[in-house]
Design an enzyme around this catalytic site. Structure first.
Site, PDB file in Angstrom:
ATOM      1  N   HIS A   1      53.170  42.671  56.133  1.00  0.00           N
ATOM      2  CA  HIS A   1      52.393  43.830  56.572  1.00  0.00           C
ATOM      3  C   HIS A   1      52.675  45.081  55.741  1.00  0.00           C
ATOM      4  O   HIS A   1      52.368  46.176  56.175  1.00  0.00           O
ATOM      5  CB  HIS A   1      52.703  44.170  58.042  1.00  0.00           C
ATOM      6  CG  HIS A   1      51.949  43.333  59.033  1.00  0.00           C
ATOM      7  ND1 HIS A   1      52.135  41.994  59.171  1.00  0.00           N
ATOM      8  CD2 HIS A   1      50.994  43.659  59.936  1.00  0.00           C
ATOM      9  CE1 HIS A   1      51.352  41.525  60.125  1.00  0.00           C
ATOM     10  NE2 HIS A   1      50.634  42.516  60.601  1.00  0.00           N
TER      11      HIS A   1
ATOM     12  N   ILE B   1      44.106  40.987  52.847  1.00  0.00           N
ATOM     13  CA  ILE B   1      43.003  40.747  51.902  1.00  0.00           C
ATOM     14  C   ILE B   1      43.031  39.318  51.374  1.00  0.00           C
ATOM     15  O   ILE B   1      42.025  38.811  50.897  1.00  0.00           O
ATOM     16  CB  ILE B   1      42.939  41.769  50.743  1.00  0.00           C
ATOM     17  CG1 ILE B   1      44.137  41.689  49.826  1.00  0.00           C
ATOM     18  CG2 ILE B   1      42.739  43.186  51.242  1.00  0.00           C
ATOM     19  CD1 ILE B   1      44.032  42.640  48.626  1.00  0.00           C
TER      20      ILE B   1
ATOM     21  N   GLU C   1      38.479  45.166  62.871  1.00  0.00           N
ATOM     22  CA  GLU C   1      39.307  44.920  64.056  1.00  0.00           C
ATOM     23  C   GLU C   1      39.684  46.260  64.684  1.00  0.00           C
ATOM     24  O   GLU C   1      40.094  47.179  63.981  1.00  0.00           O
ATOM     25  CB  GLU C   1      40.542  44.119  63.630  1.00  0.00           C
ATOM     26  CG  GLU C   1      40.131  42.712  63.172  1.00  0.00           C
ATOM     27  CD  GLU C   1      41.088  42.089  62.170  1.00  0.00           C
ATOM     28  OE1 GLU C   1      42.242  42.516  62.097  1.00  0.00           O
ATOM     29  OE2 GLU C   1      40.644  41.159  61.452  1.00  0.00           O
TER      30      GLU C   1
ATOM     31  N   GLU D   1      38.744  38.248  58.774  1.00  0.00           N
ATOM     32  CA  GLU D   1      38.591  39.157  57.639  1.00  0.00           C
ATOM     33  C   GLU D   1      37.540  38.667  56.651  1.00  0.00           C
ATOM     34  O   GLU D   1      36.835  39.471  56.029  1.00  0.00           O
ATOM     35  CB  GLU D   1      39.930  39.354  56.914  1.00  0.00           C
ATOM     36  CG  GLU D   1      40.919  40.240  57.653  1.00  0.00           C
ATOM     37  CD  GLU D   1      41.619  39.567  58.821  1.00  0.00           C
ATOM     38  OE1 GLU D   1      41.476  38.336  58.972  1.00  0.00           O
ATOM     39  OE2 GLU D   1      42.300  40.260  59.594  1.00  0.00           O
TER      40      GLU D   1
END
Ligand code: TPP
Ligand code: MG
Length: 822
Positions: free
Chosen positions: A598, A558, A500, A531
């Site tokens: 995050h 992930i 990205e 992802e």
């Protein structure tokens, strides 16, 4: 969005209607007489033979599974066997016109596809080429078994080789195509273009796209076929793979020579069930799989439903669809209608379907129907078809005998070599470039604006007078990564990088700034926000022979590529018998300041999975050297980077970060400060916290701390740490990962075992609290702090004179927190 494309509100806001075209459903109308123009009698008969080979191969396995016996030969196979009886025509039709350069990927139910593609390859290759394949595969050990006493032609020998290599693999024998480490659901054989079959439903959905990307970017001939089940059309990897495969940029932005769609057919082997769930009418809403193409792009993915009970209809469809791909108009979605009358697995009682339904399909069994057609068209008498079948039964009986003979077909011997599997986990290669071509770039390396600007930067954090260099003049950690990456771009023509915001944005954290000017689109591009596909396609790209850097913008994401990181990336080297290489680097940025979703350091999760190399550099010198090693190797590397320290300068390597190329071996920790009284081992940016703690220890308590930066998590060489502990007798381990189950807990327990004789106190781990990461303003209560390190030392290792603790290290609190699960 690239600036070259203007999003004009006048156009975007216009009213109108979207219309969809029609999707062909079972439009094949030719009969066998029409087809005589396209096929010789031998071709027609070969199609029949191939279907019967698959059927009898699976009959045999079915008998072994259900009765522990086939034609008087007893054997017990405890492992899986997902059979595809009824689906043979779709497998043979799919493979018929594919060359060895055309790659197929598949699922848990792919025995038939392996054999069909293998038989097609055996028909196409010259005898010399076949002998070459057989002689070189695992040094000829598979061939040696089938060659003995063989009296037929080379092609017949190759068929034996194919059947034996596949069956030995299913029975987990070392002579299997993947040394017995793949097994029924994962068997494959790349010399015939058969690529990994995947036991994770939909697992091939994104990996295969990466192989198609490899073909396109590197100008390699051939197409890719992703064979997946109808139920897998619900899966994330399939949708993400389709999204990745249909990006507009291939046709709108990529340079002229590379313009055009990806050469891939998503071929849904639509047997209408996912285990016992009916995909049409129960678990999905598409009615027909082919409908899905309509929502994806304006071409509706050239979607079509084809009758997979007629091999000639499937051959025709693949011929037409392959032409679309070669015309750069891909990708394609095929809905190959079929039915398995075998159970999902041999133990399946078929409680979810009626006997009448199974019988109705058996009545139109493609082998019987097609055989009858050949006979009625005067192509071959029934007796010949019977004798084909009889020969196949004899052949398969012989193959079974060879495959279960423990002397001829032993398993990997883990008694005599307990490390036999360990030796196959990594390939540990060192390769400058994976192709001889000249790497393509838009400008010479020296003309790159960032390369030029880096020449003016200070490569050590202090200037000549010993004053800290300003950030604007400092060579930073992000620059170290950039230098390694751009160097490899100009060395290895196969290298691509994507993720990205990798292109115009310059990477979310400015690591790639300057790459956009240097690299054409096909080597550096923005991916969809997918992802799973980012990692999955990287896996396929690596498997197919290329080098790739894929980026996950925040470590927290992930979870979105969990299967790819946990089940795919780490496993295929070993599951191939170490034939496949995986030169794939996944850059993962560890966040901060952005709260619970995050800001997590999940490096421990990745380190837990066998088969991935894991690094986490914290200085510009280490970042460049470790990235160089990662990009020189042939193993998957997850490369963690901390957002807190992208801008740090080099403080430890006094000569500064070298301009030229150098490697730092993955797995070697590094002493960042020498000391004698206590060891502090850190992972990630906690290093800088530990340095401050060491200053305090020295200044306020007269304790000299030795600081070791792990740099790598897997592999990890304990020598330096044990040596340090021998000297200091004490160790604290600190990282930003939540403490429970963290990698440092594992390291601590290993040190306790290996260094017990030298320790004066137990190793103590200082990690984050077992909470969500709170907002930036509260982070100091969550992440390890300087004071926490001192408190831990004071409370658990060695009392610090007049030290006042600020964090609670009492055993009672530790037990209470554990009781509460926090
Ligand atoms: C991710 C995942 N979920 C569930 C399973 C268990 N499982 C194995 S095969 C299967 C059905 C798959 O159906 P489909 O994709 O149509 O393939 P088919 O079995 O019909 O060939 C399921 C649910 C699995 N292997 N992987
Ligand atoms: Mg199915």
């Amino acid at each position: 969005m690239p600036k070259s494309q203007f999003i004009d509100p006048k156009d975007i806001r216009k009213s109108g209607k979207l219309t969809f075209g029609s999707i062909p459903v079972n439009q094949y109308k030719r009969n066998i007489t029409d087809e005589k123009k396209n096929f010789s009698n031998d071709d027609f008969i070969r199609i029949y033979r191939d279907m019967v080979i698959i059927r009898e191969f699976e009959n045999m396995i079915n008998d072994i599974k259900i009765k522990n016996e086939y034609r008087g030969i007893a054997y017990n196979h405890p492992g899986p066997a997902h059979l595809s009886m009824g689906q043979e025509a779709s497998a043979v039709g799919m493979a018929y016109n594919l060359t060895v350069d055309d790659l197929i990927f598949g699922s848990h139910r792919s025995h038939g596809e392996i054999l069909a593609k293998g038989l097609s390859a055996i028909h196409q290759l010259t005898e010399n080429a076949l002998m070459e394949v057989m002689k070189t595969y695992f040094g000829g050990r598979v061939l040696a078994v089938v060659e003995k006493d063989h009296k037929g032609t080379v092609r017949e020998l190759a068929i034996r080789f194919l059947l034996y290599g596949t069956l030995a693999e299913i029975f987990a024998r070392e002579n299997g195509f993947n040394k017995g480490l793949g097994g029924s659901m994962h068997a494959f054989f790349t010399p015939f273009g058969v690529y990994p079959n995947n036991a994770i439903v939909g697992g091939s959905g994104d990996i295969s796209v990466g192989a198609a990307l490899y073909k396109k970017v590197n100008g390699k001939s051939g197409i890719v076929v992703c064979n997946i089940g109808d139920a897998s059309m619900a899966c994330g990897p399939v949708w993400e793979g389709i999204s990745f495969a249909t990006m507009d940029q291939y046709t709108q932005l990529w340079e002229e020579a590379y313009r055009g769609g990806l050469p891939i057919i998503f071929n849904c082997m639509n047997n209408q069930y996912g285990m016992g769930g009916q995909t049409c009418g129960e678990t999905m809403g598409y009615g027909m799989v082919a409908r899905l193409g309509a929502g994806v792009n304006a071409e509706m993915m050239h979607a079509e439903r084809v009758d997979g009970y007629n091999p000639l209809a499937v051959i025709d469809a693949f011929k037409r669809k392959k032409a679309i791909l070669l015309d750069k108009k891909g990708p394609v979605l095929l809905d190959t209608l079929t039915y398995r009358f075998s159970g999902h697995s041999p133990s399946d009682a078929s409680s979810y379907r009626s006997k009448e339904e199974v019988e109705a399909w058996q009545n139109v069994d493609s082998i019987i129907t097609y055989g009858r057609t050949l006979n009625e068209a005067g192509i071959t008498p029934v007796a010949s078809l019977d004798s084909i079948k009889q020969n196949i039964i004899e052949e398969i009986t012989g193959i079974l005998k060879l495959s279960i003979d423990d002397n001829l077909s032993p398993r990997l011997n883990l008694s005599t070599n307990p490390d036999a599997i360990a030796e196959l986990m990594f390939s540990n290669g060192s390769v400058d470039s994976l192709d001889d071509r000249k790497p393509e770039s838009l400008i010479p390396l020296e003309e790159n604006p960032r390369v030029k600007s880096l020449k003016t930067k200070q490569r050590f954090y202090l200037d000549k007078e010993g004053k800290p260099v300003s950030k604007a003049k400092l060579f930073q950690l992000r620059d170290g990564i950039f230098e390694a990456v751009i160097d490899r771009f100009y060395k290895d023509p196969t290298l691509v990088a994507y993720g990205e915001e990798n292109r115009d944005w310059g990477g979310a954290f400015a690591v790639y700034r300057g790459l956009t000017e240097a690299m054409p689109y096909h080597r550096l591009f923005n991916s969809p926000i997918a992802e799973g596909a980012i990692v999955g396609t990287a896996i396929g790209y690596g498997m197919a022979g290329g080098r790739v850097i894929a980026e996950i913008m925040y470590c927290d994401f992930i979870g979105r590529c969990g299967d790819e990181l946990f089940n795919q990336l780490p496993k295929w080297q070993a599951m191939s018998g170490n034939l496949i290489k995986m030169p794939v680097v996944i850059r993962v940025s560890v966040g901060s300041k952005y709260g619970a979703q995050h800001s997590q350091d999940w490096s421990s999760l990745i380190a837990h999975v066998p088969g991935i190399k894991v690094v986490f550099p914290t200085t510009p010198y280490d970042a460049k050297g470790l990235m160089n090693s990662a990009l020189q190797g042939t193993d998957p590397v997850v490369f963690f980077e901390s957002q807190r320290i992208y801008d740090v300068g080099e403080q430890f390597h006094e000569e500064g970060v070298p301009e030229g190329y150098y490697e730092i071996p993955i797995g070697e920790p590094d002493i960042k400060r020498k000391g004698s009284d206590i060891t502090i081992l850190t992972i990630g940016s906690t290093l800088y916290m530990a340095l401050k703690a060491a200053d305090k220890l020295q200044n306020e308590y007269g304790i000299s701390a030795e600081i070791i930066d792990a740099r790598s998590l897997v592999p990890f060489n304990y020598d330096m740490v044990i040596e340090s502990v021998k000297k200091t007798g004490r160790i604290v381990l600190a990282s930003d990962a939540c403490t429970r189950g963290s990698y440092l807990r594992d390291v601590a327990s290993n040190i306790a075992e290996m260094g017990f004789d030298y320790l004066d106190a137990p190793p103590v781990v200082v990690g984050s609290r077992n909470w969500i990461t709170p907002a930036y303003e509260m982070e100091e209560y969550f992440f390890p702090q300087v004071e926490w390190i001192l408190d831990a030392i004071h409370e658990r290792i060695i009392p610090l004179k007049n030290h006042t603790v600020t964090s609670d290290w009492s055993v009672e609190t530790q037990m209470k927190r554990s009781r509460l699960g926090v």
